[in-house]
Design a protein around this motif. Structure first.
Motif, short mmCIF file in Angstrom:
data_model
loop_
_atom_site.label_atom_id
_atom_site.label_comp_id
_atom_site.label_asym_id
_atom_site.label_seq_id
_atom_site.Cartn_x
_atom_site.Cartn_y
_atom_site.Cartn_z
N THR A 179 6.49 13.29 -13.68
CA THR A 179 7.31 14.20 -14.28
C THR A 179 6.72 14.38 -15.72
N ASN A 180 5.83 13.60 -16.11
CA ASN A 180 5.64 13.76 -17.68
C ASN A 180 4.12 14.33 -17.81
N LYS A 181 3.90 15.11 -16.73
CA LYS A 181 2.49 15.66 -16.95
C LYS A 181 2.40 16.84 -17.78
N ALA A 182 1.45 16.70 -18.68
CA ALA A 182 1.29 17.70 -19.53
C ALA A 182 0.09 18.79 -19.51
N ARG A 183 -0.87 18.02 -18.94
CA ARG A 183 -2.22 18.69 -19.04
C ARG A 183 -2.69 18.72 -17.42
N THR A 184 -3.54 19.50 -16.99
CA THR A 184 -3.89 19.68 -15.61
C THR A 184 -4.86 18.33 -15.26
N VAL A 185 -5.42 17.64 -16.26
CA VAL A 185 -6.33 16.70 -15.99
C VAL A 185 -5.55 15.38 -15.72
N GLN A 186 -4.29 15.46 -16.03
CA GLN A 186 -3.39 13.95 -16.04
C GLN A 186 -2.96 14.14 -14.46
N PRO A 187 -2.65 12.74 -13.90
CA PRO A 187 -2.36 12.75 -12.46
C PRO A 187 -1.06 13.23 -12.05
N GLY B 133 -2.87 1.86 4.97
CA GLY B 133 -1.45 1.87 4.77
C GLY B 133 -0.88 3.22 5.38
N TYR B 134 0.47 2.99 5.42
CA TYR B 134 1.36 4.19 5.92
C TYR B 134 2.48 4.24 5.03
N VAL B 135 2.65 5.67 4.55
CA VAL B 135 4.13 5.83 3.81
C VAL B 135 4.74 7.05 4.52
N THR B 136 6.21 7.18 4.00
CA THR B 136 6.88 8.32 4.26
C THR B 136 7.31 8.89 3.02
N LYS B 137 7.51 10.38 3.31
CA LYS B 137 7.93 10.90 2.05
C LYS B 137 9.51 11.23 2.03
N ASP B 138 10.11 10.79 0.70
CA ASP B 138 11.21 10.99 0.57
C ASP B 138 11.92 12.63 0.10
N GLU B 139 13.07 12.84 0.34
CA GLU B 139 13.38 14.36 -0.07
C GLU B 139 13.07 14.66 -1.58
N ASN B 140 12.84 13.51 -2.51
CA ASN B 140 12.67 13.91 -3.97
C ASN B 140 11.07 14.09 -4.37
N GLY B 141 10.30 13.87 -3.18
CA GLY B 141 8.65 13.98 -3.27
C GLY B 141 8.03 12.67 -3.55
N THR B 142 8.79 11.50 -3.47
CA THR B 142 8.33 10.11 -3.44
C THR B 142 7.69 9.73 -2.02
N PHE B 143 6.71 8.95 -2.31
CA PHE B 143 6.12 8.41 -1.32
C PHE B 143 6.49 7.00 -1.14
N LYS B 144 6.90 6.18 -0.04
CA LYS B 144 7.11 4.94 0.10
C LYS B 144 6.54 4.39 1.23
N GLY B 145 6.19 3.21 1.25
CA GLY B 145 5.38 2.59 2.32
C GLY B 145 4.83 1.33 1.87
N GLN B 146 3.99 0.69 2.88
CA GLN B 146 2.96 -0.36 2.41
C GLN B 146 1.61 -0.15 2.36
N LEU B 147 0.95 -0.86 1.59
CA LEU B 147 -0.60 -0.99 1.43
C LEU B 147 -1.01 -2.42 2.15
N ARG B 148 -1.90 -2.19 3.19
CA ARG B 148 -2.24 -3.30 3.77
C ARG B 148 -3.87 -3.28 4.02
N THR B 149 -4.34 -4.60 3.44
CA THR B 149 -5.58 -4.62 3.39
C THR B 149 -5.60 -6.21 4.09
N LEU B 150 -6.95 -6.73 4.44
CA LEU B 150 -7.26 -8.01 4.83
C LEU B 150 -6.55 -9.06 3.99
N SER B 151 -6.47 -8.79 2.78
CA SER B 151 -5.86 -9.86 2.03
C SER B 151 -4.72 -9.52 1.02
N ILE B 152 -4.19 -8.24 1.22
CA ILE B 152 -3.10 -7.49 0.44
C ILE B 152 -1.96 -6.88 1.31
#
Length: 172
Positions: free
Chosen positions: A101-109, A72-91
């Motif tokens: 924005t709700n990240k409270a600890r370093t182990v969270q994504p 897949g390929y994505v582009t980055k918006d000015e607010n830090g969001t990546f938008k694009g398409q995920l493409r596999t053989l079946s998807i």
């Protein structure tokens, strides 16, 4: 034949293993250079005129890196969001990789991966050990992927500052 000139002496200098004596017949076998060593669409020059470095450069095999398995390929918006398409053989799915924005600890994504407002994965900021470049490590899970998670890395497309590639990273 004592007076006969060896027709292959130029090829012997470039490809000595091609003219090695056979273990079965003790006769030197004749074999020309592999066809893949010549650039596509070009004509091989007469080996008599090749000397020194020019001969080595002409017959040097082309080393290709394997193609990256981009899913897949994505582009980055000015607010830090990546938008694009995920493409596999079946998807084929539109995705958004949004900052957590709700990240409270370093182990969270650092990112949440969404498709049609359904969370299908997460992403963590990482830095490559060898190159020092930043990338996002993604972990995706959905019923369409089967019982296993899909791991991928999100990094810049070489030569294009606006696009990012989602590179499949096989777990095994």
């Amino acid at each position: 034949m004592a007076g006969r000139v060896d027709q292959n002496h130029h090829w012997r200098a470039i490809f000595p293993s091609r003219f090695a004596a056979s273990s079965r017949s003790k006769i030197a076998r004749r074999s020309g250079p592999p066809l893949t060593l010549r650039p596509f669409g070009s004509v091989a020059p007469d080996p008599v005129h090749l000397v020194g470095a020019s001969a080595r450069e002409w017959f040097r095999p082309t080393i290709r890196r394997p193609a990256m398995p981009a899913i897949g390929y994505v582009t980055k918006d000015e607010n830090g969001t990546f938008k694009g398409q995920l493409r596999t053989l079946s998807i084929r799915a539109e995705i958004a990789i949004v900052p957590n924005t709700n990240k409270a600890r370093t182990v969270q994504p650092d990112y949440r991966v969404l498709s049609s407002d359904v969370e299908i994965g997460a992403g963590w900021n990482r830095r490559a050990e060898t190159s020092g470049r930043d990338y996002v490590s993604l972990s995706l899970a959905a019923p369409e992927f089967g019982p296993r998670r899909l791991y991928a890395n999100l990094g810049r497309v070489p030569g294009d500052d606006e696009r990012f590639a989602i590179i499949w990273n096989p777990a095994d």
